[in-house]
Design a protein around this motif. Sequence first.
Motif, short mmCIF file in Angstrom:
data_model
loop_
_atom_site.label_atom_id
_atom_site.label_comp_id
_atom_site.label_asym_id
_atom_site.label_seq_id
_atom_site.Cartn_x
_atom_site.Cartn_y
_atom_site.Cartn_z
N CYS A 42 0.80 -1.22 0.00
CA CYS A 42 0.00 0.00 0.00
C CYS A 42 0.84 1.28 0.00
CB CYS A 42 -0.99 0.00 1.16
SG CYS A 42 -2.18 1.35 1.06
N ALA A 46 0.35 3.99 -2.87
CA ALA A 46 -0.09 5.34 -2.49
C ALA A 46 0.88 6.40 -3.01
CB ALA A 46 -0.23 5.43 -0.98
N THR A 50 -0.17 9.22 -5.67
CA THR A 50 0.00 10.62 -5.31
C THR A 50 0.83 11.36 -6.36
OG1 THR A 50 -0.15 10.05 -2.98
CG2 THR A 50 0.79 12.18 -3.50
N PRO A 60 2.35 10.28 1.08
CA PRO A 60 1.70 9.18 1.81
C PRO A 60 2.55 8.55 2.91
CG PRO A 60 1.37 8.91 -0.54
CD PRO A 60 2.38 10.01 -0.36
N THR A 72 -3.72 10.33 3.32
CA THR A 72 -4.77 9.65 2.58
C THR A 72 -6.04 10.51 2.57
OG1 THR A 72 -3.88 7.50 3.24
CG2 THR A 72 -6.14 7.52 2.43
N SER A 101 -6.07 1.26 2.05
CA SER A 101 -5.76 0.68 0.73
C SER A 101 -6.96 0.75 -0.20
CB SER A 101 -5.25 -0.76 0.87
OG SER A 101 -6.21 -1.58 1.48
N TRP A 104 -7.13 4.33 -1.50
CA TRP A 104 -6.14 4.58 -2.54
C TRP A 104 -6.56 3.94 -3.86
CZ3 TRP A 104 -3.13 8.47 -2.46
CH2 TRP A 104 -2.64 8.97 -1.26
#
Length: 126
Positions: A42, A46, A50, A60, A72, A101, A104
């Motif tokens: 994750c 992430a 991002t 993140p 997040t 997760s 995301w």
Amino acid sequence: MSWTVSTQPQAALVSYDDGEWMSGIYDCCQDKRQCCFACCCCPCFACRTTKVFGECLCLPLLDICSCFHPATMSVRLSVRRRYGIRGSLCRDCVSSTCCASCVWCQIAREMKMRELPTVLGDIISR
């Protein structure tokens, strides 16, 4: 001769539907590849998401040291604002805390589904 500015530029808000997410938070099976990546790592997923969104790649990583996920939540809020999606800060906080997760994955799907084609302006050489 002097020019007077009568209006200031405004931020562009792109809205497609009636202000709803195009997929639910638990619709991970819509993109199994992304779902597997997010479940396996994750933080990496992430960071990549991002960066694609246009924010700092390392943002993140702030979530690693906390059970509350401020990065997040802030990216989810930014996505909602960019695409004109209705919601609340409270819902963003609960979603981000309960299943980061999944959030995301939803953000990545939303960006992928709402991707606008790039339009290049005419370049005039002088």
